[in-house]
Design an enzyme around this catalytic site. Structure first.
Site, PDB file in Angstrom:
ATOM      1  N   ARG A   1       0.730  -1.215   0.059  1.00 24.79           N
ATOM      2  CA  ARG A   1       0.014   0.105  -0.049  1.00 24.79           C
ATOM      3  C   ARG A   1       0.891   1.257   0.128  1.00 24.79           C
ATOM      4  NH1 ARG A   1      -4.911  -0.372   1.910  1.00 24.79           N
ATOM      5  NH2 ARG A   1      -4.407  -1.825   3.683  1.00 24.79           N
ATOM      6  N   TYR A   2       1.862   1.112   0.884  1.00 22.23           N
ATOM      7  CA  TYR A   2       2.740   2.442   0.919  1.00 22.23           C
ATOM      8  C   TYR A   2       4.190   1.860   0.193  1.00 22.23           C
ATOM      9  CZ  TYR A   2       0.049   2.560   5.215  1.00 22.23           C
ATOM     10  OH  TYR A   2      -1.238   2.751   6.068  1.00 22.23           O
TER      11      TYR A   2
ATOM     12  N   ARG B   1       7.059   0.107   2.027  1.00 25.26           N
ATOM     13  CA  ARG B   1       7.081  -1.075   2.965  1.00 25.26           C
ATOM     14  C   ARG B   1       5.803  -2.004   2.266  1.00 25.26           C
ATOM     15  NH1 ARG B   1       5.472   3.725   4.750  1.00 25.26           N
ATOM     16  NH2 ARG B   1       3.556   3.973   5.983  1.00 25.26           N
TER      17      ARG B   1
ATOM     18  N   CYS C   1      -3.449 -19.124  12.906  1.00 25.98           N
ATOM     19  CA  CYS C   1      -3.450 -18.333  14.256  1.00 25.98           C
ATOM     20  C   CYS C   1      -3.676 -19.308  15.449  1.00 25.98           C
ATOM     21  CB  CYS C   1      -4.322 -17.240  14.430  1.00 25.98           C
ATOM     22  SG  CYS C   1      -4.447 -16.203  13.319  1.00 25.98           S
TER      23      CYS C   1
ATOM     24  N   CYS D   1      -9.382 -14.430  16.981  1.00 26.26           N
ATOM     25  CA  CYS D   1     -10.060 -13.335  17.495  1.00 26.26           C
ATOM     26  C   CYS D   1     -11.282 -13.213  16.820  1.00 26.26           C
ATOM     27  CB  CYS D   1      -9.078 -12.293  17.573  1.00 26.26           C
ATOM     28  SG  CYS D   1      -7.313 -12.636  17.913  1.00 26.26           S
TER      29      CYS D   1
ATOM     30  N   CYS E   1     -11.453 -10.362  14.021  1.00 28.66           N
ATOM     31  CA  CYS E   1     -10.378 -10.407  13.253  1.00 28.66           C
ATOM     32  C   CYS E   1     -10.576  -9.583  11.976  1.00 28.66           C
ATOM     33  CB  CYS E   1      -9.848 -11.766  13.123  1.00 28.66           C
ATOM     34  SG  CYS E   1      -8.557 -12.040  11.750  1.00 28.66           S
TER      35      CYS E   1
ATOM     36  N   ARG F   1      -8.874 -10.049   9.633  1.00 31.65           N
ATOM     37  CA  ARG F   1      -8.700 -10.616   8.357  1.00 31.65           C
ATOM     38  C   ARG F   1      -9.408 -12.043   8.384  1.00 31.65           C
ATOM     39  NH1 ARG F   1      -2.764  -9.370   9.181  1.00 31.65           N
ATOM     40  NH2 ARG F   1      -2.790  -7.522   8.108  1.00 31.65           N
TER      41      ARG F   1
ATOM     42  N   ASP G   1     -12.133  -2.366  13.185  1.00 31.79           N
ATOM     43  CA  ASP G   1     -12.373  -2.493  11.754  1.00 31.79           C
ATOM     44  C   ASP G   1     -14.016  -2.721  11.615  1.00 31.79           C
ATOM     45  OD1 ASP G   1      -9.710  -1.241  10.664  1.00 31.79           O
ATOM     46  OD2 ASP G   1      -9.259  -3.453  10.820  1.00 31.79           O
TER      47      ASP G   1
ATOM     48  N   ASP H   1      -8.045   2.531  10.513  1.00 29.23           N
ATOM     49  CA  ASP H   1      -7.704   2.182   9.098  1.00 29.23           C
ATOM     50  C   ASP H   1      -8.706   2.824   8.261  1.00 29.23           C
ATOM     51  OD1 ASP H   1      -5.712   0.571   7.612  1.00 29.23           O
ATOM     52  OD2 ASP H   1      -5.361  -0.394   9.513  1.00 29.23           O
TER      53      ASP H   1
ATOM     54  N   LYS I   1      -3.798   3.810   7.688  1.00 26.83           N
ATOM     55  CA  LYS I   1      -3.673   4.239   8.988  1.00 26.83           C
ATOM     56  C   LYS I   1      -3.830   5.803   9.005  1.00 26.83           C
ATOM     57  CE  LYS I   1      -1.129   0.424  10.835  1.00 26.83           C
ATOM     58  NZ  LYS I   1      -0.631   0.175   9.548  1.00 26.83           N
TER      59      LYS I   1
HETATM   60  S1  SF4 Z   1      -6.393 -10.566  14.836  1.00 30.25           S
HETATM   61 FE1  SF4 Z   1      -6.689 -12.218  13.476  1.00 30.25          FE
HETATM   62  S2  SF4 Z   1      -4.508 -12.469  12.592  1.00 30.25           S
HETATM   63 FE2  SF4 Z   1      -4.394 -11.434  14.351  1.00 30.25          FE
HETATM   64  S3  SF4 Z   1      -4.058 -13.281  15.847  1.00 30.25           S
HETATM   65 FE3  SF4 Z   1      -6.333 -12.774  15.864  1.00 30.25          FE
HETATM   66  S4  SF4 Z   1      -7.247 -14.132  14.470  1.00 30.25           S
HETATM   67 FE4  SF4 Z   1      -5.218 -14.046  14.048  1.00 30.25          FE
END
Ligand code: SF4
Length: 396
Positions: A139-140, A143, A152, A156, A159, A161, A320, A357, A364
């Site tokens: 994106r930038y 980087r 993972c 979470c 999440c 993603r 998000d 974001d 960001k």
């Molecule tokens: S936020 Fe998403 S990518 Fe990060 S540890 Fe938790 S589940 Fe995994």
């Protein structure tokens, strides 16, 4: 490479486990360990055992937690979206009798995540549209984000993603890694690579080392970071062998995802201590979550506890607008109020940057309470943290 296969290569031997600093099991750890027949305290120390025994089903979690009807429905419905996965260690931090426990809210699905609000998106950070090759987000100009795997230890519930993480959905092939390395090699402006996922620390040491070493050999890559939540959800993964490997590639930085003071246990302190002693600068990234950390008192306590374990608070992220996240998202004013109560009221090192974001791929965007009252004709009137006014004049 199958991520599980990669882990098996680095399976801890009993001797390796014995070489780790020993931490006595807490009462809650012993309670959870008891649910695994024939498991020993040595198993508890073994990160591969913790991965293998992650809690994935309603029957498993029911043995440890008194589920609410909302949680039961959430677990039943989450399979197509983001599966449940909780290492026994992280499950030991859940209060079995408190549905509002901050660890529980982050790890056990609730029925609310099955509902979608109009402003929510599958890919709120617009990562897919900035992905020149699979696994890379560019994106930038200087980087890139390198998503090296999709697994993972704990998923979470908020999440960003969630569209891509989860075991066994897609594994990254050797060709995928090579295409990403080639892209970075051929883009000479890329000086900074953030290795993330999924969680890169679910990979075995050898696979992770291959990635870091290959990046280090690219002359224009001068800065490498690892983004991980593992030191929080599975601190047993931070083994002396892992730390020794990472130390070889200094300077190497690590951003760790912390959300609540309850996450900072003796094991987490030990894991972060080992990383810091190896000269790995540690930063924290925190997601602002309703019911988990949306109060100035909890955030301040978290930031103070992080400094005590040599982790520098780096970002607070506005949650998000991922699909099914409404119950976690706060108003922007909540984040601003937290920043107002941090800046000037505590050590500057304990004050992270609050960012949103930009939904859809804006990157960001920092937010701060407004400290400028007026700025005209070279006269800037400011207020300080206590509300007192001061004037600064620009040079003629
Ligand atoms: S936020 Fe998403 S990518 Fe990060 S540890 Fe938790 S589940 Fe995994």
């Amino acid at each position: 490479m199958n991520p599980i296969g990669a882990i098996k290569q680095d399976f801890q031997t009993e001797e390796q486990a014995a070489a780790k600093p020993l931490i006595e099991l807490t009462r809650d750890e012993k309670r959870v360990l008891k649910a695994y027949k024939e498991a020993t305290p040595l198993d508890w120390e073994d990160w591969f055992w913790q991965i293998r025994k992650r809690i994935r089903t309603k029957d498993e979690i029911r043995k440890l937690v008194h589920l609410t009807p909302d949680e039961e429905k959430g677990i039943d419905g989450c399979g197509d979206k983001l599966t449940m996965s909780i290492p026994p260690y992280f499950a030991s931090l859940i209060d079995p009798n408190d549905p509002k426990c901050p660890i529980r809210l982050q790890s056990i699905p609730q029925v609310h995540e099955l509902k979608t609000a109009p402003e929510e998106m599958r890919d709120p950070c617009g990562e897919d549209s900035h992905s020149p090759v699979h696994g890379l987000v560019h994106r930038y100009p200087d980087r890139v984000l390198f998503l090296v795997n999709e697994m993972c230890a704990m998923y979470c519930r908020y999440c960003t993603r969630s569209r891509m993480v989860g075991d066994g959905r897609r594994t990254l092939s050797t060709e995928t890694y090579n295409a990403a390395f080639d892209y970075i090699r051929s883009h000479k402006k890329v000086r900074d690579v953030l290795i993330s996922g999924g969680d890169p620390l679910t990979m075995g040491d050898r696979m992770l080392e291959m990635i870091i070493k290959t990046l280090k050999e690219i002359p224009h890559v001068e800065f490498i970071r690892i983004g991980s939540r593992i030191p929080v959800t599975l601190p047993q993964r931070v083994t002396p062998e892992l730390v020794a490997m990472l130390k070889k590639y200094s300077p190497l930085w690590m951003s760790i995802h912390f959300n609540h003071p309850k996450e900072i246990t003796e094991r987490v302190k030990s894991a972060c201590g080992m990383l810091a002693d190896a000269g790995i600068p540690l930063g924290s990234q925190t997601v602002l979550l309703k019911g988990v950390n949306d109060s100035p008192e909890i955030m301040k306590k978290l930031m103070h506890e992080l400094l005590k374990i040599r982790v520098r608070p780096y970002y607070i992220y506005q949650c998000d607008p991922i699909l099914g996240s409404k119950h976690f998202r706060t108003k922007v004013s909540t984040g601003l109020e937290i920043m107002e109560k941090l800046r000037g009221h505590t050590t500057g090192y304990a004050v992270p940057t609050y960012v949103i974001d930009g939904p859809g791929g804006g990157g960001k965007i920092p937010l701060s309470p407004d400290y400028i009252k007026s700025y005209e004709n070279g006269k800037c009137t400011l207020r300080n943290y206590a509300g007192k006014e001061f004037v600064y004049y620009d040079p003629e």
